[in-house]
Design a protein around this motif. Structure first.
Motif, PDB file in Angstrom:
ATOM      1  N   ASP A 158       1.268  -1.108   7.014  1.00  0.00           N
ATOM      2  CA  ASP A 158       2.729  -1.186   7.147  1.00  0.00           C
ATOM      3  C   ASP A 158       3.413  -1.233   5.783  1.00  0.00           C
ATOM      4  OD1 ASP A 158       2.682  -1.213   9.951  1.00  0.00           O
ATOM      5  OD2 ASP A 158       2.320  -3.376   9.992  1.00  0.00           O
ATOM      6  N   ASN A 159       2.610  -1.500   4.743  1.00  0.00           N
ATOM      7  CA  ASN A 159       3.129  -1.505   3.380  1.00  0.00           C
ATOM      8  C   ASN A 159       2.996  -0.092   2.809  1.00  0.00           C
ATOM      9  OD1 ASN A 159       2.938  -1.610   0.399  1.00  0.00           O
ATOM     10  ND2 ASN A 159       3.157  -3.821   0.669  1.00  0.00           N
ATOM     11  N   GLU A 160       4.117   0.544   2.547  1.00  0.00           N
ATOM     12  CA  GLU A 160       4.118   1.951   2.127  1.00  0.00           C
ATOM     13  C   GLU A 160       3.295   2.171   0.867  1.00  0.00           C
ATOM     14  OE1 GLU A 160       7.323   5.397   0.750  1.00  0.00           O
ATOM     15  OE2 GLU A 160       8.032   3.572   1.745  1.00  0.00           O
ATOM     16  N   TYR A 161       3.378   1.242  -0.088  1.00  0.00           N
ATOM     17  CA  TYR A 161       2.678   1.376  -1.368  1.00  0.00           C
ATOM     18  C   TYR A 161       1.159   1.313  -1.175  1.00  0.00           C
ATOM     19  CZ  TYR A 161       0.974  -0.049  -6.019  1.00  0.00           C
ATOM     20  OH  TYR A 161       0.281  -0.162  -7.204  1.00  0.00           O
ATOM     21  N   THR A 162       0.657   0.257  -0.501  1.00  0.00           N
ATOM     22  CA  THR A 162      -0.788   0.123  -0.341  1.00  0.00           C
ATOM     23  C   THR A 162      -1.341   1.185   0.618  1.00  0.00           C
ATOM     24  OG1 THR A 162      -0.461  -1.561   1.382  1.00  0.00           O
ATOM     25  CG2 THR A 162      -0.852  -2.334  -0.873  1.00  0.00           C
ATOM     26  N   PHE A 163      -0.543   1.598   1.595  1.00  0.00           N
ATOM     27  CA  PHE A 163      -0.983   2.649   2.512  1.00  0.00           C
ATOM     28  C   PHE A 163      -1.186   3.964   1.757  1.00  0.00           C
ATOM     29  CE2 PHE A 163       0.183   5.421   6.366  1.00  0.00           C
ATOM     30  CZ  PHE A 163      -1.139   5.495   6.769  1.00  0.00           C
ATOM     31  N   ARG A 164      -0.278   4.271   0.842  1.00  0.00           N
ATOM     32  CA  ARG A 164      -0.391   5.494   0.038  1.00  0.00           C
ATOM     33  C   ARG A 164      -1.647   5.447  -0.838  1.00  0.00           C
ATOM     34  NH1 ARG A 164       1.678   6.354  -5.043  1.00  0.00           N
ATOM     35  NH2 ARG A 164       3.080   4.570  -4.840  1.00  0.00           N
ATOM     36  N   LEU A 165      -1.901   4.309  -1.450  1.00  0.00           N
ATOM     37  CA  LEU A 165      -3.092   4.170  -2.295  1.00  0.00           C
ATOM     38  C   LEU A 165      -4.370   4.217  -1.464  1.00  0.00           C
ATOM     39  CD1 LEU A 165      -2.021   1.345  -4.795  1.00  0.00           C
ATOM     40  CD2 LEU A 165      -1.898   3.825  -5.115  1.00  0.00           C
ATOM     41  N   ALA A 166      -4.344   3.611  -0.282  1.00  0.00           N
ATOM     42  CA  ALA A 166      -5.519   3.607   0.588  1.00  0.00           C
ATOM     43  C   ALA A 166      -5.891   5.026   1.003  1.00  0.00           C
ATOM     44  CB  ALA A 166      -5.260   2.735   1.810  1.00  0.00           C
ATOM     45  N   LYS A 167      -4.907   5.839   1.342  1.00  0.00           N
ATOM     46  CA  LYS A 167      -5.179   7.232   1.718  1.00  0.00           C
ATOM     47  C   LYS A 167      -5.715   8.021   0.533  1.00  0.00           C
ATOM     48  CE  LYS A 167      -1.048   7.923   3.454  1.00  0.00           C
ATOM     49  NZ  LYS A 167       0.100   8.642   4.069  1.00  0.00           N
ATOM     50  N   ALA A 168      -5.207   7.720  -0.659  1.00  0.00           N
ATOM     51  CA  ALA A 168      -5.648   8.441  -1.858  1.00  0.00           C
ATOM     52  C   ALA A 168      -7.076   8.079  -2.254  1.00  0.00           C
ATOM     53  CB  ALA A 168      -4.705   8.141  -3.025  1.00  0.00           C
ATOM     54  N   PHE A 169      -7.553   6.906  -1.860  1.00  0.00           N
ATOM     55  CA  PHE A 169      -8.872   6.418  -2.275  1.00  0.00           C
ATOM     56  C   PHE A 169      -9.955   7.455  -1.997  1.00  0.00           C
ATOM     57  CE2 PHE A 169     -12.812   4.124  -2.153  1.00  0.00           C
ATOM     58  CZ  PHE A 169     -12.668   3.063  -3.030  1.00  0.00           C
ATOM     59  N   GLY A 170      -9.948   8.020  -0.789  1.00  0.00           N
ATOM     60  CA  GLY A 170     -10.921   9.060  -0.483  1.00  0.00           C
ATOM     61  C   GLY A 170     -12.079   8.608   0.377  1.00  0.00           C
ATOM     62  N   ALA A 171     -11.933   7.470   1.065  1.00  0.00           N
ATOM     63  CA  ALA A 171     -12.930   7.068   2.053  1.00  0.00           C
ATOM     64  C   ALA A 171     -12.604   7.741   3.379  1.00  0.00           C
ATOM     65  CB  ALA A 171     -12.949   5.551   2.207  1.00  0.00           C
ATOM     66  N   ALA A 172     -13.580   7.792   4.262  1.00  0.00           N
ATOM     67  CA  ALA A 172     -13.395   8.514   5.517  1.00  0.00           C
ATOM     68  C   ALA A 172     -12.382   7.847   6.436  1.00  0.00           C
ATOM     69  CB  ALA A 172     -14.734   8.646   6.242  1.00  0.00           C
ATOM     70  N   VAL A 173     -12.293   6.505   6.359  1.00  0.00           N
ATOM     71  CA  VAL A 173     -11.460   5.750   7.291  1.00  0.00           C
ATOM     72  C   VAL A 173     -10.546   4.797   6.529  1.00  0.00           C
ATOM     73  CG1 VAL A 173     -11.491   4.029   9.158  1.00  0.00           C
ATOM     74  CG2 VAL A 173     -13.174   5.884   9.140  1.00  0.00           C
ATOM     75  N   VAL A 174      -9.280   4.726   6.975  1.00  0.00           N
ATOM     76  CA  VAL A 174      -8.349   3.688   6.525  1.00  0.00           C
ATOM     77  C   VAL A 174      -8.028   2.827   7.744  1.00  0.00           C
ATOM     78  CG1 VAL A 174      -6.036   3.177   5.666  1.00  0.00           C
ATOM     79  CG2 VAL A 174      -7.355   5.038   4.647  1.00  0.00           C
ATOM     80  N   LEU A 175      -8.315   1.534   7.630  1.00  0.00           N
ATOM     81  CA  LEU A 175      -8.158   0.619   8.747  1.00  0.00           C
ATOM     82  C   LEU A 175      -7.094  -0.422   8.434  1.00  0.00           C
ATOM     83  CD1 LEU A 175      -9.170  -0.605  11.476  1.00  0.00           C
ATOM     84  CD2 LEU A 175     -10.887  -1.855  10.137  1.00  0.00           C
ATOM     85  N   HIS A 176      -6.118  -0.537   9.337  1.00  0.00           N
ATOM     86  CA  HIS A 176      -5.142  -1.618   9.203  1.00  0.00           C
ATOM     87  C   HIS A 176      -5.858  -2.937   9.466  1.00  0.00           C
ATOM     88  CE1 HIS A 176      -1.293  -3.729   9.416  1.00  0.00           C
ATOM     89  NE2 HIS A 176      -1.768  -4.352  10.488  1.00  0.00           N
ATOM     90  N   SER A 177      -5.752  -3.859   8.544  1.00  0.00           N
ATOM     91  CA  SER A 177      -6.510  -5.102   8.634  1.00  0.00           C
ATOM     92  C   SER A 177      -5.572  -6.298   8.511  1.00  0.00           C
ATOM     93  CB  SER A 177      -7.563  -5.145   7.516  1.00  0.00           C
ATOM     94  OG  SER A 177      -8.302  -6.334   7.566  1.00  0.00           O
ATOM     95  N   GLU A 178      -5.660  -7.182   9.490  1.00  0.00           N
ATOM     96  CA  GLU A 178      -4.861  -8.402   9.454  1.00  0.00           C
ATOM     97  C   GLU A 178      -5.415  -9.364   8.405  1.00  0.00           C
ATOM     98  OE1 GLU A 178      -2.082  -8.732  11.053  1.00  0.00           O
ATOM     99  OE2 GLU A 178      -2.315  -6.835  12.123  1.00  0.00           O
ATOM    100  N   LEU A 179      -4.549 -10.244   7.915  1.00  0.00           N
ATOM    101  CA  LEU A 179      -4.943 -11.182   6.870  1.00  0.00           C
ATOM    102  C   LEU A 179      -5.655 -12.388   7.462  1.00  0.00           C
ATOM    103  CD1 LEU A 179      -1.644 -11.078   4.791  1.00  0.00           C
ATOM    104  CD2 LEU A 179      -3.767  -9.866   4.320  1.00  0.00           C
ATOM    105  N   ARG A 180      -6.611 -12.928   6.705  1.00  0.00           N
ATOM    106  CA  ARG A 180      -7.336 -14.125   7.125  1.00  0.00           C
ATOM    107  C   ARG A 180      -7.015 -15.272   6.185  1.00  0.00           C
ATOM    108  NH1 ARG A 180     -13.438 -12.273   8.984  1.00  0.00           N
ATOM    109  NH2 ARG A 180     -12.796 -10.687  10.515  1.00  0.00           N
TER     110      ARG A 180
END
Length: 348
Positions: A158-180
């Motif tokens: 939901d964070n536009e900045y981290t979502f953009r970086l996560a997609k750029a990383f280049g792993a097969a899957v980007v998973l929304h993860s709740e905080l612990r």
């Protein structure tokens, strides 16, 4: 932007310097203990980013990812500051343990307490000396003992900045993860420091594909963050993006006979494994509760009722998911753009 002089552990570090600093940690009984930190400063100003591994002492892939990453010649063109911490849990790695000697999980102990438990004191030092001085963090993990993870990036989508970086990383899957509660990512976010979490491989093992994806992922994120020069005309293939996942637990005790592998797509109600009784002919089916991708699985065939055996991420378009996962893995096996990595002996 960092000032011309950057301070870590009481040491002033000017721009254009690559230096190792040892932060003092609580003694292991009567043995002095230090946290080795590599600081790489570009000649030009830019963000401050930390990259950490082995917060859990049995998670080794990240150590090798950072070792290879710091040798890349492209880092000579760095804008900003990198703080590399290949082994955060220096106590746990001595005994190949996920935890610290006080039996606490460091990744549930943040922000820590300078007068608390050993885990609390280590967390406080790491958080104050490193995390709070950064604009972004990338934390490298593997699955826990006897499990393996498909290369994936976890973050707040939901964070536009981290979502953009996560997609750029280049792993097969980007998973929304709740905080612990008590996790590095949760407490850092409260401090205004966003974190990307890279999960790949299994504890106490090196995995070549996971390592290569990780090294390239760090470069990709820094390029997207305008800290390294971008490659012209490079097109990023969009990873599988999913907002939910679930661990499937064993309904019976016995011997786990898996039918589906890590990275496989599964349809709702499809059989993914059997649990066999070791002394008779009875078998129990394990079925997928929904359409998705296996992003984590148990690697030990002995299971008790209630054990987590498959981690499945929800994804409706299974054909599209299969194409994407195949693309990401094939690309990482091919030669890298970095000659240093091509000259590195691969790990079998």
């Amino acid at each position: 932007m960092p000032a011309p002089m950057f301070n870590l552990g009481g040491v002033d570090i000017p721009r254009g310097v690559n230096v190792t600093i040892n932060l003092e940690l609580p003694k292991l009984y009567n043995t002095p203990t230090q946290l080795p930190v590599r600081v790489i400063r570009g000649k030009r100003s830019g963000p401050v980013v930390f990259i950490s591994a082995a917060i859990h002492g049995d998670e080794l892939n990240g150590i090798e990812i950072i070792r290879r990453f710091r040798k890349l010649s492209i880092l000579k063109k760095l804008k900003g500051t990198l703080i590399l911490v290949p082994i955060v849990n220096v106590y746990g790695i001595m005994t190949l343990s996920r935890y610290l000697p006080d039996r606490r999980d460091l990744n549930r102990s943040f922000p820590g307490n300078a007068k608390g438990s050993l885990a609390g004191r280590v967390a406080r030092i790491f958080f104050d000396e490193i995390v709070k001085k950064c604009d972004l963090g990338i934390d490298l993990h593997t699955a826990s003992i006897h499990k393996s993870n498909l290369p994936q990036v976890r973050t707040n989508t939901d964070n536009e900045y981290t979502f953009r970086l996560a997609k750029a990383f280049g792993a097969a899957v980007v998973l929304h993860s709740e905080l612990r509660d008590g996790s590095l990512r949760a407490v850092a976010q409260e401090e205004g420091v966003p974190i990307l979490l890279y999960e790949a491989g299994e504890a106490l093992r090196f995995d070549e594909t996971s390592i290569r994806i990780g090294v390239h992922g760090l470069v990709n994120v820094l390029r997207e963050n305008e800290m390294l020069p971008k490659v012209s005309k490079k097109v990023h293939k969009v990873p599988v993006i999913t907002r939910s996942s679930k661990w499937i637990r064993s309904s019976e005790s016995g011997m786990l006979r898996t039918i589906k592998a890590l990275g496989d797509t599964v349809a709702q109600d499809e059989i993914i494994a059997y649990i066999d009784e070791p002394l008779d002919d009875e078998s129990f089916e394990v079925r997928s509760p929904f359409d998705g991708i296996i992003i984590g699985k148990s690697e030990i065939p002995l299971v008790q009722a209630g054990d987590a055996v498959f981690h499945i991420a929800r994804f409706k378009n299974l054909e599209q998911a299969e194409d994407k996962i195949e693309h990401f893995h094939e690309n990482m096996i091919e030669e890298s753009e970095f000659y240093e990595l091509n000259n590195e002996d691969t790990i079998e």
